[in-house]
Design a protein around this motif. Structure first.
Motif, short mmCIF file in Angstrom:
data_model
loop_
_atom_site.label_atom_id
_atom_site.label_comp_id
_atom_site.label_asym_id
_atom_site.label_seq_id
_atom_site.Cartn_x
_atom_site.Cartn_y
_atom_site.Cartn_z
N LEU A 153 0.85 -1.19 0.00
CA LEU A 153 0.00 0.00 0.00
C LEU A 153 0.88 1.24 0.00
CD1 LEU A 153 -2.54 -1.13 2.76
CD2 LEU A 153 -2.66 -1.51 0.30
N GLN A 154 0.53 2.20 -0.82
CA GLN A 154 1.34 3.41 -0.93
C GLN A 154 0.45 4.61 -1.22
OE1 GLN A 154 4.30 3.16 -3.98
NE2 GLN A 154 5.13 5.19 -3.60
N MET A 155 0.73 5.71 -0.53
CA MET A 155 0.04 6.96 -0.83
C MET A 155 0.74 7.64 -1.99
SD MET A 155 -2.42 6.90 1.30
CE MET A 155 -3.08 8.54 1.01
N THR A 156 -0.03 8.22 -2.89
CA THR A 156 0.54 8.90 -4.05
C THR A 156 0.14 10.36 -4.03
OG1 THR A 156 -1.38 8.30 -5.40
CG2 THR A 156 0.50 6.81 -5.45
N ASP A 157 1.09 11.23 -4.33
CA ASP A 157 0.81 12.67 -4.36
C ASP A 157 0.07 13.02 -5.64
OD1 ASP A 157 2.07 13.09 -1.95
OD2 ASP A 157 4.03 13.36 -2.89
N GLY A 158 -0.87 13.92 -5.52
CA GLY A 158 -1.62 14.35 -6.69
C GLY A 158 -2.42 15.59 -6.37
N GLU A 159 -2.90 16.21 -7.39
CA GLU A 159 -3.73 17.41 -7.23
C GLU A 159 -5.15 17.09 -7.68
OE1 GLU A 159 -2.96 20.10 -5.79
OE2 GLU A 159 -0.81 19.79 -5.57
N PRO A 160 -6.16 17.46 -6.90
CA PRO A 160 -6.04 18.22 -5.64
C PRO A 160 -5.96 17.32 -4.40
CG PRO A 160 -8.33 18.10 -6.29
CD PRO A 160 -7.57 17.36 -7.34
N ARG A 161 -6.03 15.97 -4.57
CA ARG A 161 -6.04 15.09 -3.41
C ARG A 161 -5.02 13.97 -3.58
NH1 ARG A 161 -10.91 16.53 -4.84
NH2 ARG A 161 -11.06 14.83 -6.33
N SER A 162 -4.46 13.51 -2.48
CA SER A 162 -3.57 12.35 -2.51
C SER A 162 -4.39 11.09 -2.72
CB SER A 162 -2.78 12.25 -1.22
OG SER A 162 -1.94 13.37 -1.05
N GLY A 163 -3.83 10.14 -3.44
CA GLY A 163 -4.53 8.88 -3.69
C GLY A 163 -3.86 7.73 -2.98
N LEU A 164 -4.50 6.57 -3.07
CA LEU A 164 -3.97 5.34 -2.49
C LEU A 164 -3.71 4.36 -3.62
CD1 LEU A 164 -3.36 3.48 -0.02
CD2 LEU A 164 -5.77 2.81 -0.13
N GLN A 165 -2.57 3.69 -3.54
CA GLN A 165 -2.20 2.70 -4.55
C GLN A 165 -2.08 1.34 -3.88
OE1 GLN A 165 0.74 3.67 -7.74
NE2 GLN A 165 2.00 2.14 -6.70
N VAL A 166 -2.84 0.34 -4.37
CA VAL A 166 -2.79 -1.01 -3.83
C VAL A 166 -2.13 -1.90 -4.88
CG1 VAL A 166 -4.11 -2.92 -2.85
CG2 VAL A 166 -4.95 -0.57 -2.60
N ASN A 167 -0.93 -2.40 -4.56
CA ASN A 167 -0.19 -3.26 -5.48
C ASN A 167 -0.42 -4.71 -5.09
OD1 ASN A 167 1.73 -4.67 -7.00
ND2 ASN A 167 3.18 -2.97 -6.95
N PHE A 168 -1.12 -5.46 -5.95
CA PHE A 168 -1.45 -6.86 -5.65
C PHE A 168 -0.26 -7.80 -5.85
CE2 PHE A 168 -5.52 -5.12 -7.43
CZ PHE A 168 -6.19 -5.02 -6.22
N GLY A 169 0.72 -7.37 -6.62
CA GLY A 169 1.85 -8.25 -6.91
C GLY A 169 1.59 -9.23 -8.04
#
Length: 262
Positions: A153-169
């Motif tokens: 799980l990783q937070m990603t910077d973006g405009e206007p809101r930060s997103g969440l990235q779920v890497n299943f592998g």
């Protein structure tokens, strides 16, 4: 005496019919691939069977094959823009009669081509814009269940809101991923937002509708989420039934991952 006259205008055909994508989009699929999705830009006709417009060729052996299960009631979504086709499960499951008599629908190490006939029509009666083809290779079987504890799980910077990235592998069922995963805050309130998988559906992106208000987040995953081989979070799709195999039940219906936003 003629009291009135009228003419029924010919229905105008709007636009063109377009096949947006064939899922999974990856170039190599497991030998025990369970499903494929055909995504259209417009609703498609209900006349005849969809498989009449789909040809699958074993390009390695130059032989036409029939890997898909022909159903009387086809598996369309409500809008008739998404068709689900199952590769014959009876041929995938080990030791079932179709498996013993016909073998697997697709074979590891071989290349296949799917051809879509442009005569397939939309609900407006419009032909597909063009014929379509998809080439793919077949790799080894996938005999492992997805393991949520291994996801990144990783937070990603973006405009206007930060997103969440779920890497299943690994590539997952893109449509089930969007249906079976939800995000909740510390108070148990669901966080609204938009899910979108990457090109090969191995990563799911989430953009909240509003900025994050809670530092503790719960990722709730329904156990019916599957990988490309139909293995879900609780069990393998191809599980031999034997007296030596204990019945462990289905396990939890919802798996929860808790994490903190720094």
């Amino acid at each position: 005496e003629v009291l009135a006259s009228f003419t029924i205008p010919k229905k105008e055909k709007k636009g063109t019919a377009v096949l947006l994508a064939i899922h999974p989009k990856v170039d190599t699929v497991p030998e025990n691939l369970l499903k494929m999705y055909f995504e259209f830009a417009q609703p498609m006709q209900e006349i005849t069977n969809a498989l009449d417009f789909i040809t699958v060729t074993n390009s390695t052996d130059a032989k036409e094959i029939e890997p898909f299960l022909r159903l009387e009631s086809e598996l369309w979504n409500k809008d008739r823009t998404l068709l689900t086709l199952w590769l014959d499960p009876g041929r995938i499951k080990t030791d079932l009669i179709p498996n013993r008599e016909k073998g697997l629908p697709i074979i590891a190490g071989k290349e296949y081509t799917i051809t879509i006939d442009k005569n397939w029509r939309s609900i407006e009666g419009v032909h597909l814009q063009e014929g379509y083809t998809k080439h793919f290779l077949v790799g080894q079987r996938d005999d492992e269940k997805p393991d949520a504890s291994e996801w990144q799980l990783q937070m990603t910077d973006g405009e206007p809101r930060s997103g969440l990235q779920v890497n299943f592998g690994e590539p997952m069922d893109a449509f089930l991923a969007k249906e079976t995963i939800q995000i909740f805050d510390k108070k148990g309130t669901r966080v609204s937002g938009q899910f979108s998988p990457n090109e090969n559906a191995s990563v799911l992106h989430f953009i909240p509708d509003e900025a994050w208000t809670s530092s503790q987040i719960e990722l709730r995953i329904e156990s019916r989420l599957e990988d490309l081989a139909g293995n879900n979070l609780n069990r393998l799709f191809d599980t031999p039934i034997s007296k030596s195999t204990p019945n462990t039940g289905d396990g939890p219906k919802v798996h929860t991952l808790i994490f903190n936003i720094k």
